[in-house]
Design an enzyme around this catalytic site. Structure first.
Site, mmCIF file in Angstrom:
data_model
loop_
_atom_site.group_PDB
_atom_site.id
_atom_site.type_symbol
_atom_site.label_atom_id
_atom_site.label_comp_id
_atom_site.label_asym_id
_atom_site.label_seq_id
_atom_site.Cartn_x
_atom_site.Cartn_y
_atom_site.Cartn_z
ATOM 1 N N LYS A 41 0.828 -1.203 0.000
ATOM 2 C CA LYS A 41 0.000 0.000 0.000
ATOM 3 C C LYS A 41 0.860 1.249 0.000
ATOM 4 C CE LYS A 41 -3.744 -2.333 2.506
ATOM 5 N NZ LYS A 41 -4.400 -2.545 3.810
ATOM 6 N N ASP A 70 -11.394 2.999 4.487
ATOM 7 C CA ASP A 70 -11.861 1.620 4.339
ATOM 8 C C ASP A 70 -13.378 1.561 4.204
ATOM 9 O OD1 ASP A 70 -9.867 -0.324 4.149
ATOM 10 O OD2 ASP A 70 -9.457 -0.299 6.298
ATOM 11 N N GLN A 95 -4.423 -1.621 9.869
ATOM 12 C CA GLN A 95 -4.353 -2.954 9.284
ATOM 13 C C GLN A 95 -4.891 -4.009 10.241
ATOM 14 O OE1 GLN A 95 -3.388 -3.722 6.130
ATOM 15 N NE2 GLN A 95 -3.951 -5.838 6.547
#
Length: 297
Positions: free
Chosen positions: A52, A119, A96
């Site tokens: 990422k 997200d 994460q």
């Protein structure tokens, strides 16, 4: 001939298309910023976060990475999230998962500023999605939509069967596909571990999405001819390779490809799109927070 939907290629096109929006923000003196927070020593999580950050560097997004000791108190993670919420140079925050057992992931998600929740998991953002007015579409479901669009798969009026009811993929994807939008208007059946006669549900699907996290649980015998197959799963199984394992999806690829009109591979299908749509959401977040209009692909 079965079409293999190349997620790497579609993700590369998405990253390239985002550069126009990033340049627009740059002209206004804004550089989108994405903060990733890792509180784990899991090698897969470490690899995913590094990918990422590499994606951010490629397109011109400022990547901010914070690593915390997995044994640190939960308060240390919440303090980190609070600091990132208050940082005007951070437009998106991604913590994460999975987190250590002593940290409640639901509380962490709720602690993230909804405007920076790229997200799309914060309850406020989930509610906006269900109501048909999403701030951010969750990355994997949105990536699935973009993959179908790239393959000219029209979802309007189609029967879609989703196998898996997670908050990350199954539920939000079902909500997106039933919306009155160009990439929606489908009739959706959401299956799970308590579904009876799963094969009957998958055989009647025009589009079948496997997202249950069970290696190769769907095979060709469970599909009808010309079904479009989207495999969200990515599972490590023991194999006689240098690494001692191989990656497989939730679909048994060879038998499914014999039936499907189009299919996503594993790896190289949905995975790259998840990361690309994270960049998309970060650019969108920067646009909203800085009041700079950008054109998103």
């Amino acid at each position: 001939m079965t079409e293999v939907i190349d997620g790497n290629a579609v993700a590369a096109e998405m990253r390239s298309a985002l550069t126009d929006g990033i340049e627009t923000l740059s002209d206004a003196g804004v550089r989108p910023g994405l903060a990733t927070v890792l509180m784990s020593d899991d090698p897969a999580s470490e690899t995913y976060v590094s990918m990422k950050q590499r994606d951010c560097e490629e397109v011109g997004i400022e990547g901010i990475h914070v690593e915390l000791d997995p044994d640190a108190p939960a308060e240390e993670l919440f303090d980190t999230v609070a600091d990132l919420n208050d940082d005007p140079e951070v437009h998106g925050i991604l913590v994460q998962m999975p987190l250590p057992d002593h940290v409640d992931d639901r509380d962490v998600i709720r602690a993230i500023d909804p405007a920076k929740d790229v997200d799309g998991f914060h309850p406020e953002n989930v509610g906006r999605l269900v109501a048909g007015n999403p701030r951010f579409k969750p990355c994997t479901p949105h990536g699935v939509q973009k993959l179908l669009e790239s393959a000219d798969v029209d979802t309007e009026g189609k029967d879609v069967t989703i196998v898996g009811r997670s908050n990350i993929v199954g539920k939000p994807l079902a909500n997106l596909l039933v919306q009155k939008t160009d990439l929606g208007n489908a009739t959706v059946t959401l299956c799970h571990s308590r579904t009876t006669d799963l094969a009957e549900k998958t055989r009647r699907a025009d589009i079948m999405v496997a997202a249950a996290g069970v290696p190769e649980m769907v095979d060709g015998s469970m599909l009808s001819e010309s079904t479009v197959v989207v495999d969200v799963g990515i599972n490590r199984v023991d194999a006689d390779t240098d690494k001692g394992y191989e990656l497989v999806g939730d679909v048994e690829y060879e038998s499914a490809a014999e039936k499907a009109s189009a299919i996503t591979p594993v790896p190289g299908g949905v995975g790259p799109m998840t990361r690309a749509m994270l960049l998309y959401n970060t650019v969108k977040a920067a646009s909203q927070q800085e009041s700079v209009d950008v054109e998103l692909p």
